[in-house]
Design an enzyme around this catalytic site. Sequence first.
Site, PDB file in Angstrom:
ATOM      1  N   ASP A   1      -2.810 -10.480  -2.561  1.00 26.57           N
ATOM      2  CA  ASP A   1      -3.216 -10.267  -1.029  1.00 26.57           C
ATOM      3  C   ASP A   1      -4.951  -9.914  -1.398  1.00 26.57           C
ATOM      4  OD1 ASP A   1      -2.138  -8.806   1.723  1.00 26.57           O
ATOM      5  OD2 ASP A   1      -3.930  -7.680   0.911  1.00 26.57           O
TER       6      ASP A   1
ATOM      7  N   HIS B   1      -6.346  -7.226  -0.544  1.00 28.26           N
ATOM      8  CA  HIS B   1      -6.603  -5.791  -0.856  1.00 28.26           C
ATOM      9  C   HIS B   1      -5.566  -5.333  -1.848  1.00 28.26           C
ATOM     10  CE1 HIS B   1      -7.594  -6.172   3.461  1.00 28.26           C
ATOM     11  NE2 HIS B   1      -8.508  -5.379   2.997  1.00 28.26           N
TER      12      HIS B   1
ATOM     13  N   HIS C   1       0.650  -1.195  -0.099  1.00 32.93           N
ATOM     14  CA  HIS C   1       0.023  -0.057   0.234  1.00 32.93           C
ATOM     15  C   HIS C   1       0.754   1.400  -0.060  1.00 32.93           C
ATOM     16  CE1 HIS C   1      -3.654  -2.130   0.230  1.00 32.93           C
ATOM     17  NE2 HIS C   1      -3.455  -2.696   1.824  1.00 32.93           N
TER      18      HIS C   1
ATOM     19  N   ASP D   1      -4.520 -12.661   4.183  1.00 30.99           N
ATOM     20  CA  ASP D   1      -5.984 -12.211   4.448  1.00 30.99           C
ATOM     21  C   ASP D   1      -6.929 -12.581   3.651  1.00 30.99           C
ATOM     22  OD1 ASP D   1      -4.683 -10.793   2.347  1.00 30.99           O
ATOM     23  OD2 ASP D   1      -5.257  -8.686   3.342  1.00 30.99           O
TER      24      ASP D   1
END
Length: 334
Positions: free
Chosen positions: A190, A192, A154, A279
């Site tokens: 991932d 996200h 991120h 995740d």
Amino acid sequence: MRKFFSPRQLAHAPARELHNGGFTAYAETPARAETILRAIGGAETPEDRGDAAIRAVHTDDYLDFLREGPARWAAAGRPGDAMGYVWPVVGRRSLKLDRIDGQIGRYSFDASTPLTAQSWESAHASAQSVLAATHAVLDGERAAFALCRPPGHHAGADYYGGYCYLNTAAIAAQAARDAGRQRVAILDIDYHHGNGTQDIFWDRGDVFYASIHADPASDYPFYWGHADETGTGDGEGATLNLPLPQGSQLAPFRRAQDQALEAIARFAPDLLVVSFGADTWESDPIAHFKLTTDDYAVLARDIAACGWPSVIAMEGGYAVDALGANVASLLSGF
């Protein structure tokens, strides 16, 4: 497979974050790394290669802020961890701001990523782990694993967020380019979207970025990762976003990964960086896919079958009790 992790990566331990309208315990805890280490049988401590590879990805002013921001926050008389509360939503200008509050907004994009006095030390060590894994692969290893904690995907060239401060996948990709690998691909699996990684290589054609993630129409980071985002300039077509709906299980995820691997094969990379987040597991507390522990070995075998030298960089995964088994399953597939 060689694996790398520095004990200095445990120092970063914010107390709390803002989540769903209230303050809660920080999810990206040192326990995440500790449980992974137990499951994979430990890891080598990387040598410190300095800041050059980090500066090849991140701006100098941003790195200075990461180092100095917590002390300036404390000097301003603020208790607790440094956390932003105002952000420039459009027309970000290169302003020289003296007040720490304005600087935090300038260099971050959410309130879930506090900055502590130990954040730079741990993020720097996380970058050293991914650099060690990258150089192991450059020196002939088939694959190597970097237990990156804090995670990285991120973080942009000059901003942090989503628990990420330095973009370890981008640092690995750029280090490979600087070592003479002409074409590098990043596969982000991932839950996200890796908005920072996409931003860093958005207008470049030498690094291909493919991401399989939760549809940003419903999930963080919302403003990046939509299917129509494909890059610009020299990077047009070098970004591939494959968003999936909440509740996705192995079959649709694997189909999306096959699509990503086919696109990467057309790109013909000299080296692959895998941003891996667990995740996507069925009971992760902050995500909504339905992959099982055994599924990670399946996905890894599909990636390994492509034959590209691979650097695996750890990203998310917040079900601490299951995290070690999930990472071990993925590594077994390589």
